[in-house]
Design a protein around this motif. Structure first.
Motif, PDB file in Angstrom:
ATOM      1  N   GLY A  36       0.763  -1.341  -0.035  1.00  0.00           N
ATOM      2  CA  GLY A  36      -0.145  -0.122  -0.020  1.00  0.00           C
ATOM      3  C   GLY A  36       0.839   0.929   0.708  1.00  0.00           C
ATOM      4  O   GLY A  36       0.160   1.687   0.695  1.00  0.00           O
ATOM      5  N   GLY A  37       2.081   0.960  -0.445  1.00  0.00           N
ATOM      6  CA  GLY A  37       3.163   2.754  -0.733  1.00  0.00           C
ATOM      7  C   GLY A  37       3.632   2.514   0.319  1.00  0.00           C
ATOM      8  O   GLY A  37       4.755   3.203   0.886  1.00  0.00           O
ATOM      9  N   ARG A  38       3.907   1.589   1.429  1.00  0.00           N
ATOM     10  CA  ARG A  38       4.696   1.419   2.760  1.00  0.00           C
ATOM     11  C   ARG A  38       5.671   0.866   2.229  1.00  0.00           C
ATOM     12  O   ARG A  38       7.424   1.492   2.976  1.00  0.00           O
ATOM     13  N   GLN A  39       6.212   0.156   1.659  1.00  0.00           N
ATOM     14  CA  GLN A  39       8.055  -0.371   1.020  1.00  0.00           C
ATOM     15  C   GLN A  39       7.756  -0.117  -0.518  1.00  0.00           C
ATOM     16  O   GLN A  39       6.521   0.098  -1.506  1.00  0.00           O
ATOM     17  N   GLN A  40       8.864   0.760  -1.029  1.00  0.00           N
ATOM     18  CA  GLN A  40       9.029   1.189  -2.203  1.00  0.00           C
ATOM     19  C   GLN A  40      10.547   0.646  -2.740  1.00  0.00           C
ATOM     20  O   GLN A  40      11.543   0.803  -1.552  1.00  0.00           O
ATOM     21  N   SER A  41      10.898   0.811  -3.972  1.00  0.00           N
ATOM     22  CA  SER A  41      12.105   0.197  -4.698  1.00  0.00           C
ATOM     23  C   SER A  41      12.749   0.910  -5.783  1.00  0.00           C
ATOM     24  O   SER A  41      11.720   1.069  -6.873  1.00  0.00           O
ATOM     25  N   VAL A  42      13.791   1.231  -5.928  1.00  0.00           N
ATOM     26  CA  VAL A  42      13.894   1.575  -7.165  1.00  0.00           C
ATOM     27  C   VAL A  42      15.366   0.863  -7.460  1.00  0.00           C
ATOM     28  O   VAL A  42      16.816   0.621  -6.376  1.00  0.00           O
ATOM     29  N   TYR A  43      15.615   0.724  -8.509  1.00  0.00           N
ATOM     30  CA  TYR A  43      16.549   0.169  -8.846  1.00  0.00           C
ATOM     31  C   TYR A  43      17.091   0.847 -10.373  1.00  0.00           C
ATOM     32  O   TYR A  43      15.951   0.766 -11.638  1.00  0.00           O
ATOM     33  N   ALA A  44      18.098   1.131 -10.511  1.00  0.00           N
ATOM     34  CA  ALA A  44      18.696   1.968 -11.662  1.00  0.00           C
ATOM     35  C   ALA A  44      19.560   1.359 -12.340  1.00  0.00           C
ATOM     36  O   ALA A  44      20.666   0.892 -11.844  1.00  0.00           O
ATOM     37  N   GLU A  45      19.952   1.132 -14.116  1.00  0.00           N
ATOM     38  CA  GLU A  45      21.072   0.994 -14.522  1.00  0.00           C
ATOM     39  C   GLU A  45      21.406   1.472 -15.721  1.00  0.00           C
ATOM     40  O   GLU A  45      20.342   1.506 -15.813  1.00  0.00           O
ATOM     41  N   GLU A  46      22.421   2.470 -15.160  1.00  0.00           N
ATOM     42  CA  GLU A  46      23.108   2.974 -16.784  1.00  0.00           C
ATOM     43  C   GLU A  46      23.611   2.152 -18.024  1.00  0.00           C
ATOM     44  O   GLU A  46      23.869   1.648 -18.568  1.00  0.00           O
ATOM     45  N   LEU A  47      22.655   2.851 -19.230  1.00  0.00           N
ATOM     46  CA  LEU A  47      22.635   1.571 -20.500  1.00  0.00           C
ATOM     47  C   LEU A  47      23.815   2.310 -21.258  1.00  0.00           C
ATOM     48  O   LEU A  47      24.171   3.158 -21.090  1.00  0.00           O
ATOM     49  N   GLY A  48      24.166   0.980 -21.168  1.00  0.00           N
ATOM     50  CA  GLY A  48      25.441   1.454 -21.980  1.00  0.00           C
ATOM     51  C   GLY A  48      26.644   1.301 -21.076  1.00  0.00           C
ATOM     52  O   GLY A  48      27.756   1.665 -21.658  1.00  0.00           O
ATOM     53  N   GLY A  49      26.600   1.334 -19.782  1.00  0.00           N
ATOM     54  CA  GLY A  49      27.364   1.327 -18.827  1.00  0.00           C
ATOM     55  C   GLY A  49      27.422   0.453 -17.549  1.00  0.00           C
ATOM     56  O   GLY A  49      27.520  -0.208 -17.952  1.00  0.00           O
ATOM     57  N   THR A  50      28.423   0.750 -16.905  1.00  0.00           N
ATOM     58  CA  THR A  50      28.816   0.004 -15.204  1.00  0.00           C
ATOM     59  C   THR A  50      28.302   0.432 -14.327  1.00  0.00           C
ATOM     60  O   THR A  50      27.596   0.394 -13.143  1.00  0.00           O
ATOM     61  N   ARG A  51      27.209   1.791 -13.880  1.00  0.00           N
ATOM     62  CA  ARG A  51      26.533   2.631 -13.206  1.00  0.00           C
ATOM     63  C   ARG A  51      25.119   1.190 -12.293  1.00  0.00           C
ATOM     64  O   ARG A  51      24.463   1.515 -13.222  1.00  0.00           O
ATOM     65  N   VAL A  52      25.041   1.890 -11.237  1.00  0.00           N
ATOM     66  CA  VAL A  52      23.722   1.201 -10.847  1.00  0.00           C
ATOM     67  C   VAL A  52      23.591   2.250  -9.790  1.00  0.00           C
ATOM     68  O   VAL A  52      24.571   1.973  -8.749  1.00  0.00           O
ATOM     69  N   VAL A  53      22.392   2.461  -9.120  1.00  0.00           N
ATOM     70  CA  VAL A  53      21.937   3.041  -7.801  1.00  0.00           C
ATOM     71  C   VAL A  53      20.628   1.669  -7.651  1.00  0.00           C
ATOM     72  O   VAL A  53      19.261   1.133  -8.212  1.00  0.00           O
ATOM     73  N   SER A  54      20.805   1.494  -6.426  1.00  0.00           N
ATOM     74  CA  SER A  54      19.275   0.755  -5.869  1.00  0.00           C
ATOM     75  C   SER A  54      19.316   0.979  -4.202  1.00  0.00           C
ATOM     76  O   SER A  54      19.949   0.963  -3.700  1.00  0.00           O
ATOM     77  N   ALA A  55      18.216   0.939  -3.904  1.00  0.00           N
ATOM     78  CA  ALA A  55      17.822   1.492  -3.049  1.00  0.00           C
ATOM     79  C   ALA A  55      16.621   1.024  -2.135  1.00  0.00           C
ATOM     80  O   ALA A  55      15.187   1.081  -3.384  1.00  0.00           O
ATOM     81  N   ASN A  56      15.226   1.035  -1.533  1.00  0.00           N
ATOM     82  CA  ASN A  56      14.253   0.778  -0.511  1.00  0.00           C
ATOM     83  C   ASN A  56      14.243   1.869   0.596  1.00  0.00           C
ATOM     84  O   ASN A  56      14.507   2.299   0.702  1.00  0.00           O
ATOM     85  N   LEU A  57      12.830   2.522   0.220  1.00  0.00           N
ATOM     86  CA  LEU A  57      12.307   3.413   1.303  1.00  0.00           C
ATOM     87  C   LEU A  57      11.075   2.385   1.804  1.00  0.00           C
ATOM     88  O   LEU A  57      10.088   1.968   1.489  1.00  0.00           O
ATOM     89  N   TYR A  58      11.211   2.759   2.977  1.00  0.00           N
ATOM     90  CA  TYR A  58       9.709   2.126   3.870  1.00  0.00           C
ATOM     91  C   TYR A  58       9.668   3.493   4.825  1.00  0.00           C
ATOM     92  O   TYR A  58      10.625   4.164   5.194  1.00  0.00           O
ATOM     93  N   LEU A  59       7.732   3.558   4.455  1.00  0.00           N
ATOM     94  CA  LEU A  59       7.377   4.873   5.546  1.00  0.00           C
ATOM     95  C   LEU A  59       6.969   4.111   6.874  1.00  0.00           C
ATOM     96  O   LEU A  59       6.023   2.739   6.838  1.00  0.00           O
ATOM     97  N   THR A  60       7.529   4.678   8.436  1.00  0.00           N
ATOM     98  CA  THR A  60       7.611   3.771   9.647  1.00  0.00           C
ATOM     99  C   THR A  60       7.184   5.442  10.138  1.00  0.00           C
ATOM    100  O   THR A  60       6.687   5.697   9.261  1.00  0.00           O
ATOM    101  N   ALA A  61       6.537   4.367  11.367  1.00  0.00           N
ATOM    102  CA  ALA A  61       5.832   5.199  12.191  1.00  0.00           C
ATOM    103  C   ALA A  61       6.433   6.659  12.617  1.00  0.00           C
ATOM    104  O   ALA A  61       6.284   7.855  12.582  1.00  0.00           O
ATOM    105  N   SER A  62       8.084   7.048  12.425  1.00  0.00           N
ATOM    106  CA  SER A  62       8.599   7.917  12.484  1.00  0.00           C
ATOM    107  C   SER A  62       9.092   8.119  11.717  1.00  0.00           C
ATOM    108  O   SER A  62      10.209   9.438  11.346  1.00  0.00           O
ATOM    109  N   GLY A  63       8.771   7.752  10.536  1.00  0.00           N
ATOM    110  CA  GLY A  63       8.849   8.847   9.262  1.00  0.00           C
ATOM    111  C   GLY A  63       9.523   7.766   7.926  1.00  0.00           C
ATOM    112  O   GLY A  63       9.910   6.778   8.572  1.00  0.00           O
TER     113      GLY A  63
END
Length: 84
Positions: A36-63
């Motif tokens: 329900g939107g309380r957990q999100q993930s992002v995964y990005a790859e540079e096309l034709g390159g080697t760089r990657v970005v990856s993370a999760n976001l959790y919506l907790t009671a404290s923010g």
């Protein structure tokens, strides 16, 4: 300095797969929303390159809690702020 609005940065990306530009290169990025939107993930790859970005976001009671995947949070934030 004010901390970034993590939810707004994740919400800028559409759900599913997209192609974006960041730091002069093309990137394929996926955003998945779960629990329900309380957990999100992002995964990005540079096309034709080697760089990657990856993370999760959790919506907790404290923010929103950013959990980068084996990289500094600064790398994730730079991508989330800088993509076009």
């Amino acid at each position: 300095m004010r901390p970034p609005d993590l939810l707004a940065l994740f919400d800028r990306l559409p759900e599913g797969w997209s192609e974006v530009t960041h730091a002069g290169g093309s990137w394929g990025v996926s955003r998945v929303v779960r629990v329900g939107g309380r957990q999100q993930s992002v995964y990005a790859e540079e096309l034709g390159g080697t760089r990657v970005v990856s993370a999760n976001l959790y919506l907790t009671a404290s923010g929103p809690l950013l959990k980068p995947c084996e990289m500094p949070a600064e790398v994730v934030l730079e991508f989330l702020v800088g993509w076009v």
